[in-house]
Design a protein around this motif. Structure first.
Motif, PDB file in Angstrom:
ATOM      1  N   LYS A  72       0.816  -1.203   0.000  1.00 38.37           N
ATOM      2  CA  LYS A  72       0.000   0.000   0.000  1.00 38.37           C
ATOM      3  C   LYS A  72       0.857   1.264   0.000  1.00 38.37           C
ATOM      4  CE  LYS A  72      -3.847   0.556   0.424  1.00 38.37           C
ATOM      5  NZ  LYS A  72      -4.873   0.857  -0.590  1.00 38.37           N
ATOM      6  N   LYS A  73       2.073   1.182   0.516  1.00 40.67           N
ATOM      7  CA  LYS A  73       2.938   2.350   0.588  1.00 40.67           C
ATOM      8  C   LYS A  73       3.602   2.671  -0.749  1.00 40.67           C
ATOM      9  CE  LYS A  73       4.094   1.975   5.507  1.00 40.67           C
ATOM     10  NZ  LYS A  73       5.177   1.790   6.507  1.00 40.67           N
ATOM     11  N   LEU A  74       3.636   1.734  -1.678  1.00 39.91           N
ATOM     12  CA  LEU A  74       4.330   1.937  -2.941  1.00 39.91           C
ATOM     13  C   LEU A  74       3.451   2.669  -3.942  1.00 39.91           C
ATOM     14  CD1 LEU A  74       6.171  -1.466  -3.530  1.00 39.91           C
ATOM     15  CD2 LEU A  74       7.126   0.681  -2.695  1.00 39.91           C
ATOM     16  N   ASP A  75       4.067   3.615  -4.647  1.00 39.75           N
ATOM     17  CA  ASP A  75       3.413   4.246  -5.788  1.00 39.75           C
ATOM     18  C   ASP A  75       3.604   3.344  -7.001  1.00 39.75           C
ATOM     19  OD1 ASP A  75       2.579   6.502  -4.368  1.00 39.75           O
ATOM     20  OD2 ASP A  75       4.549   7.448  -4.594  1.00 39.75           O
ATOM     21  N   PRO A  76       2.959   3.661  -8.129  1.00 37.39           N
ATOM     22  CA  PRO A  76       3.194   2.857  -9.339  1.00 37.39           C
ATOM     23  C   PRO A  76       4.669   2.844  -9.722  1.00 37.39           C
ATOM     24  CG  PRO A  76       1.263   4.233  -9.614  1.00 37.39           C
ATOM     25  CD  PRO A  76       1.896   4.657  -8.312  1.00 37.39           C
ATOM     26  N   LEU A  77       5.118   1.758 -10.311  1.00 35.38           N
ATOM     27  CA  LEU A  77       6.525   1.604 -10.692  1.00 35.38           C
ATOM     28  C   LEU A  77       6.983   2.739 -11.594  1.00 35.38           C
ATOM     29  CD1 LEU A  77       9.130  -0.067 -10.770  1.00 35.38           C
ATOM     30  CD2 LEU A  77       8.103  -1.436 -12.602  1.00 35.38           C
ATOM     31  N   GLU A  78       6.078   3.220 -12.454  1.00 31.90           N
ATOM     32  CA  GLU A  78       6.418   4.289 -13.397  1.00 31.90           C
ATOM     33  C   GLU A  78       6.886   5.573 -12.705  1.00 31.90           C
ATOM     34  OE1 GLU A  78       3.797   2.456 -13.398  1.00 31.90           O
ATOM     35  OE2 GLU A  78       3.488   1.573 -15.388  1.00 31.90           O
ATOM     36  N   SER A  79       6.495   5.748 -11.455  1.00 29.51           N
ATOM     37  CA  SER A  79       6.873   6.978 -10.748  1.00 29.51           C
ATOM     38  C   SER A  79       8.288   6.913 -10.179  1.00 29.51           C
ATOM     39  CB  SER A  79       5.876   7.252  -9.617  1.00 29.51           C
ATOM     40  OG  SER A  79       5.918   6.206  -8.657  1.00 29.51           O
ATOM     41  N   TYR A  80       8.868   5.723 -10.087  1.00 27.91           N
ATOM     42  CA  TYR A  80      10.208   5.574  -9.521  1.00 27.91           C
ATOM     43  C   TYR A  80      11.302   5.513 -10.591  1.00 27.91           C
ATOM     44  CZ  TYR A  80       7.648   4.290  -5.274  1.00 27.91           C
ATOM     45  OH  TYR A  80       6.800   4.289  -4.188  1.00 27.91           O
ATOM     46  N   VAL A  81      10.984   4.946 -11.728  1.00 29.06           N
ATOM     47  CA  VAL A  81      12.012   4.688 -12.747  1.00 29.06           C
ATOM     48  C   VAL A  81      12.654   5.969 -13.274  1.00 29.06           C
ATOM     49  CG1 VAL A  81      12.439   3.681 -15.015  1.00 29.06           C
ATOM     50  CG2 VAL A  81      10.987   2.477 -13.367  1.00 29.06           C
ATOM     51  N   PRO A  82      11.894   7.011 -13.654  1.00 28.97           N
ATOM     52  CA  PRO A  82      12.556   8.229 -14.165  1.00 28.97           C
ATOM     53  C   PRO A  82      13.530   8.829 -13.151  1.00 28.97           C
ATOM     54  CG  PRO A  82      10.209   8.284 -14.644  1.00 28.97           C
ATOM     55  CD  PRO A  82      10.420   7.134 -13.720  1.00 28.97           C
ATOM     56  N   ALA A  83      13.174   8.810 -11.885  1.00 30.70           N
ATOM     57  CA  ALA A  83      14.055   9.374 -10.855  1.00 30.70           C
ATOM     58  C   ALA A  83      15.362   8.590 -10.748  1.00 30.70           C
ATOM     59  CB  ALA A  83      13.341   9.390  -9.504  1.00 30.70           C
ATOM     60  N   VAL A  84      15.285   7.276 -10.898  1.00 27.56           N
ATOM     61  CA  VAL A  84      16.508   6.461 -10.855  1.00 27.56           C
ATOM     62  C   VAL A  84      17.396   6.777 -12.058  1.00 27.56           C
ATOM     63  CG1 VAL A  84      17.411   4.107 -10.912  1.00 27.56           C
ATOM     64  CG2 VAL A  84      15.372   4.617  -9.555  1.00 27.56           C
ATOM     65  N   ILE A  85      16.781   6.925 -13.230  1.00 30.62           N
ATOM     66  CA  ILE A  85      17.562   7.251 -14.435  1.00 30.62           C
ATOM     67  C   ILE A  85      18.199   8.636 -14.306  1.00 30.62           C
ATOM     68  CG2 ILE A  85      17.400   7.649 -16.923  1.00 30.62           C
ATOM     69  CD1 ILE A  85      15.116   5.612 -16.983  1.00 30.62           C
ATOM     70  N   LEU A  86      17.459   9.595 -13.767  1.00 31.19           N
ATOM     71  CA  LEU A  86      18.015  10.937 -13.568  1.00 31.19           C
ATOM     72  C   LEU A  86      19.164  10.908 -12.566  1.00 31.19           C
ATOM     73  CD1 LEU A  86      14.742  13.068 -13.513  1.00 31.19           C
ATOM     74  CD2 LEU A  86      16.567  13.173 -15.225  1.00 31.19           C
ATOM     75  N   THR A  87      19.084  10.036 -11.595  1.00 30.86           N
ATOM     76  CA  THR A  87      20.188   9.901 -10.637  1.00 30.86           C
ATOM     77  C   THR A  87      21.435   9.367 -11.330  1.00 30.86           C
ATOM     78  OG1 THR A  87      18.620   9.489  -8.846  1.00 30.86           O
ATOM     79  CG2 THR A  87      20.906   8.872  -8.455  1.00 30.86           C
ATOM     80  N   GLU A  88      21.251   8.458 -12.287  1.00 30.36           N
ATOM     81  CA  GLU A  88      22.392   7.982 -13.081  1.00 30.36           C
ATOM     82  C   GLU A  88      23.068   9.147 -13.792  1.00 30.36           C
ATOM     83  OE1 GLU A  88      22.160   3.514 -14.659  1.00 30.36           O
ATOM     84  OE2 GLU A  88      20.607   4.779 -15.521  1.00 30.36           O
ATOM     85  N   PHE A  89      22.275   9.999 -14.422  1.00 32.43           N
ATOM     86  CA  PHE A  89      22.834  11.183 -15.091  1.00 32.43           C
ATOM     87  C   PHE A  89      23.582  12.063 -14.095  1.00 32.43           C
ATOM     88  CE2 PHE A  89      19.196  10.810 -18.336  1.00 32.43           C
ATOM     89  CZ  PHE A  89      20.006  10.135 -19.235  1.00 32.43           C
ATOM     90  N   GLN A  90      23.002  12.217 -12.933  1.00 34.07           N
ATOM     91  CA  GLN A  90      23.591  13.070 -11.912  1.00 34.07           C
ATOM     92  C   GLN A  90      24.946  12.520 -11.452  1.00 34.07           C
ATOM     93  OE1 GLN A  90      20.762  13.886  -8.842  1.00 34.07           O
ATOM     94  NE2 GLN A  90      22.114  15.223  -7.676  1.00 34.07           N
ATOM     95  N   ILE A  91      25.030  11.218 -11.281  1.00 41.32           N
ATOM     96  CA  ILE A  91      26.293  10.598 -10.858  1.00 41.32           C
ATOM     97  C   ILE A  91      27.342  10.729 -11.964  1.00 41.32           C
ATOM     98  CG2 ILE A  91      27.390   8.419 -10.210  1.00 41.32           C
ATOM     99  CD1 ILE A  91      24.760   7.621  -8.881  1.00 41.32           C
ATOM    100  N   LYS A  92      26.905  10.589 -13.216  1.00 40.36           N
ATOM    101  CA  LYS A  92      27.842  10.758 -14.344  1.00 40.36           C
ATOM    102  C   LYS A  92      28.353  12.198 -14.420  1.00 40.36           C
ATOM    103  CE  LYS A  92      25.791   7.058 -17.130  1.00 40.36           C
ATOM    104  NZ  LYS A  92      24.975   6.728 -18.350  1.00 40.36           N
ATOM    105  N   ASP A  93      27.468  13.159 -14.134  1.00 40.88           N
ATOM    106  CA  ASP A  93      27.907  14.556 -14.108  1.00 40.88           C
ATOM    107  C   ASP A  93      28.921  14.788 -12.986  1.00 40.88           C
ATOM    108  OD1 ASP A  93      26.245  15.108 -16.223  1.00 40.88           O
ATOM    109  OD2 ASP A  93      24.610  15.909 -14.987  1.00 40.88           O
ATOM    110  N   LEU A  94      28.685  14.143 -11.866  1.00 36.30           N
ATOM    111  CA  LEU A  94      29.626  14.250 -10.750  1.00 36.30           C
ATOM    112  C   LEU A  94      30.999  13.705 -11.148  1.00 36.30           C
ATOM    113  CD1 LEU A  94      28.857  13.413  -7.058  1.00 36.30           C
ATOM    114  CD2 LEU A  94      30.930  12.534  -8.109  1.00 36.30           C
ATOM    115  N   GLU A  95      30.990  12.609 -11.892  1.00 30.69           N
ATOM    116  CA  GLU A  95      32.263  12.022 -12.335  1.00 30.69           C
ATOM    117  C   GLU A  95      33.036  12.993 -13.216  1.00 30.69           C
ATOM    118  OE1 GLU A  95      33.852   7.797 -14.197  1.00 30.69           O
ATOM    119  OE2 GLU A  95      31.803   8.467 -14.620  1.00 30.69           O
TER     120      GLU A  95
END
Length: 228
Positions: A72-95
């Motif tokens: 019940k605490k979880l939102d739809p999967l679609e709401s989590y995936v974009p944020a994870v992908i954006l975090t990948e971009f963010q980590i690459k920018d940090l590198e």
């Protein structure tokens, strides 16, 4: 227990007998309420036997309830995936910022705590939970652990580097970044293709809009620099 009667000595040396109601009162005070203790023990044993005789049922009901609450605490999967992908971009920018002549290690640490990366722990655990529901939980949660462990080690290296610790090298930082990105890629492989493609499209759109906003600010920044 028998009641005790202590003789009270007076001048004629005869024992003074207590009245009957006082003797009864003394006996009540000295005698333990054994019948109450017995009733308590019986009631307690009945309650404990109820749980001890059906442990499997209690455990099953508890696990079902936990699963229901977590779900019940979880939102739809679609709401989590974009944020994870954006975090990948963010980590690459940090590198990329580490490749400069004088990297700002303290600034890099703040990047790990801002934007999509700030909620990475919640997002990847939610994705792993959905993967677990699909039968890929072992791999998914292993990826989560690897990613978080790598980022924690990266944060520690950045902290030591900001304090001029020679042991905290940029090479070791990049190794941790590579490990974290690999774990995130593996975790995203557990996401259904249609959800993953949609998440990538949303993340790309967000990045493009962010770049446009940055470019629109450039002339104003240049004007401000010229004034200063």
């Amino acid at each position: 227990m028998a009641s005790l009667v202590f003789p009270a000595h007076v001048s004629n040396n005869k024992p003074l007998q207590c009245s009957s109601w006082k003797a009864k009162r003394v006996r009540c005070a000295l005698s333990p309420p054994t019948w109450r203790e017995g009733r308590r023990m019986v009631s307690l044993s009945l309650v404990l036997s109820h749980f001890l005789l059906i442990p499997n049922r209690a455990a099953a009901e508890g696990s079902l309830l936990d699963k229901y609450v977590k779900r019940k605490k979880l939102d739809p999967l679609e709401s989590y995936v974009p944020a994870v992908i954006l975090t990948e971009f963010q980590i690459k920018d940090l590198e990329k910022t580490l490749e400069g002549d004088e990297p700002q290690f303290a600034l890099c640490r703040s990047l790990l705590r801002s934007g999509p990366a700030a909620s990475l722990r919640v997002n990847i655990r939610a994705v792993a939970q959905y993967a677990s529901d699909s039968g890929n939980g072992k791999t998914a949660f292993s990826n989560v652990d690897e990613c978080l462990r790598s980022l924690e080690e990266l944060d520690s290296l950045l902290l030591h580097a900001s304090r001029n610790d020679p042991e905290a090298s940029v090479k070791s930082m990049k190794a941790q970044i590579s490990s974290a990105l690999h774990a995130l890629d593996s975790l995203l492989q557990t996401v259904p293709s249609e959800v993953l493609n949609k998440g990538k499209a949303i993340a790309d759109s967000y990045r493009d809009r962010e770049d446009e906003e940055t470019e629109s600010l450039d002339p104003e920044i240049k004007k401000l620099e010229s004034i200063l």
